[in-house]
Design a protein around this motif. Structure first.
Motif, short mmCIF file in Angstrom:
data_model
loop_
_atom_site.label_atom_id
_atom_site.label_comp_id
_atom_site.label_asym_id
_atom_site.label_seq_id
_atom_site.Cartn_x
_atom_site.Cartn_y
_atom_site.Cartn_z
N ARG A 179 0.84 -1.21 0.00
CA ARG A 179 0.00 0.00 0.00
C ARG A 179 0.87 1.26 0.00
NH1 ARG A 179 -2.87 -3.09 3.71
NH2 ARG A 179 -2.08 -1.87 5.47
N CYS A 180 1.98 1.24 0.74
CA CYS A 180 2.90 2.38 0.77
C CYS A 180 3.54 2.60 -0.60
CB CYS A 180 3.98 2.18 1.82
SG CYS A 180 3.38 2.24 3.51
N ILE A 181 3.89 1.51 -1.28
CA ILE A 181 4.49 1.59 -2.62
C ILE A 181 3.49 2.18 -3.60
CG2 ILE A 181 5.32 0.19 -4.54
CD1 ILE A 181 6.61 -1.66 -2.39
N ASP A 182 2.23 1.74 -3.54
CA ASP A 182 1.20 2.31 -4.41
C ASP A 182 1.00 3.80 -4.14
OD1 ASP A 182 0.72 -0.04 -5.74
OD2 ASP A 182 -1.01 -0.61 -4.51
N LYS A 183 0.97 4.15 -2.88
CA LYS A 183 0.76 5.55 -2.50
C LYS A 183 1.91 6.43 -2.96
CE LYS A 183 -0.47 8.44 1.42
NZ LYS A 183 -0.79 8.47 2.85
N ALA A 184 3.14 5.91 -2.89
CA ALA A 184 4.32 6.69 -3.29
C ALA A 184 4.42 6.84 -4.80
CB ALA A 184 5.58 6.04 -2.75
N GLY A 185 3.75 5.96 -5.55
CA GLY A 185 3.80 6.06 -7.00
C GLY A 185 4.72 5.04 -7.64
N GLY A 186 4.99 3.94 -6.95
CA GLY A 186 5.83 2.89 -7.51
C GLY A 186 6.99 2.55 -6.61
N LEU A 187 7.64 1.44 -6.95
CA LEU A 187 8.75 0.95 -6.14
C LEU A 187 9.90 1.95 -6.09
CD1 LEU A 187 10.06 -1.39 -4.55
CD2 LEU A 187 10.91 -2.25 -6.73
N ASP A 188 10.25 2.53 -7.23
CA ASP A 188 11.38 3.46 -7.28
C ASP A 188 11.11 4.69 -6.41
OD1 ASP A 188 11.51 2.76 -10.78
OD2 ASP A 188 12.49 1.71 -9.14
N ALA A 189 9.92 5.27 -6.53
CA ALA A 189 9.59 6.45 -5.74
C ALA A 189 9.58 6.13 -4.25
CB ALA A 189 8.24 7.01 -6.17
N ASN A 196 12.26 8.01 -1.80
CA ASN A 196 11.68 9.06 -0.96
C ASN A 196 11.52 8.66 0.51
OD1 ASN A 196 11.47 10.80 -3.14
ND2 ASN A 196 9.49 9.95 -3.73
N THR A 197 11.76 7.40 0.84
CA THR A 197 11.66 6.95 2.23
C THR A 197 13.02 7.04 2.89
OG1 THR A 197 9.93 5.41 1.55
CG2 THR A 197 10.91 5.06 3.70
N ARG A 198 13.06 7.56 4.11
CA ARG A 198 14.33 7.70 4.82
C ARG A 198 14.93 6.32 5.09
NH1 ARG A 198 12.65 11.21 9.92
NH2 ARG A 198 11.20 9.47 10.02
N PRO A 199 16.28 6.21 5.04
CA PRO A 199 16.92 4.91 5.29
C PRO A 199 16.54 4.30 6.64
CG PRO A 199 18.51 6.42 4.36
CD PRO A 199 17.25 7.21 4.62
N LYS A 200 16.40 5.14 7.66
CA LYS A 200 16.07 4.58 8.97
C LYS A 200 14.63 4.08 9.03
CE LYS A 200 14.65 8.56 11.69
NZ LYS A 200 14.90 9.30 12.91
N ASP A 201 13.79 4.51 8.09
CA ASP A 201 12.41 4.01 8.03
C ASP A 201 12.31 2.76 7.17
OD1 ASP A 201 11.57 6.04 9.66
OD2 ASP A 201 10.95 7.34 8.01
N LEU A 202 13.25 2.58 6.24
CA LEU A 202 13.22 1.37 5.41
C LEU A 202 13.58 0.13 6.23
CD1 LEU A 202 14.88 2.54 2.08
CD2 LEU A 202 12.50 1.90 2.45
#
Length: 160
Positions: A99-109, A113-119
């Motif tokens: 769901r987060c990937i869809d919201k961001a606009g794809g895997l690359d985005a 755009n996600t902080r390393p400490k959140d990944l």
């Protein structure tokens, strides 16, 4: 006057954790092995979007007896398409991460755009490095950084 030394409200581990986060952000995308909190090994090998194993009790209806149990993340092996890499990437991913990937606009985005400490994932950081390298490597004259050249444009550029 009080002669006792002044105590800081911060614990020593907070300072270490903050310094680690700052160095990771400044240094780009170093290999993250210590995420600053306890993370299950399986979470480090996929896209779990902050989901982890949770612990609690089963409570019986009659006597209120408690039995320890775990709740595991809803993870599945999926193949996700990366526009920049122009290929499918096989990765363990949770329903929340999808769901987060869809919201961001794809895997690359999502990865960029996600902080390393959140990944919280070495697999995600490896994919992020690949994407950044592909974007910077393909940036020629007239190329907008961040927008990958299409397959036909790359084939024409190689043939020329």
């Amino acid at each position: 006057a009080d002669s006792s030394p002044r105590r800081s409200s911060r614990r020593p581990t907070d300072t270490v954790r903050d310094a680690m986060s700052v160095s990771q952000i400044r240094g780009g995308m170093g290999n993250i092995t210590n995420f600053g909190r306890i993370v299950a090994k399986r979470v480090k090998d996929g896209l779990y979007a902050g989901r982890n194993v949770k612990y609690g009790n089963n409570v019986s209806e009659d006597g209120g007896n408690k039995t320890r149990r775990t709740w595991k993340p809803n993870s599945h092996r999926k193949r996700l398409y990366s526009e920049v890499l122009d290929r499918l990437v096989s990765v363990n991913v949770t329903a929340h991460a999808l769901r987060c990937i869809d919201k961001a606009g794809g895997l690359d985005a999502y990865l960029l755009n996600t902080r390393p400490k959140d990944l919280l994932s070495n697999k995600a950081m490896d994919l992020r490095r690949e994407i950044v390298a592909a974007i910077t490597q393909g940036a020629g004259p007239g190329h907008v950084v961040g927008v990958p050249p299409r397959r036909e444009q790359r084939a024409a550029a190689l043939a020329a």
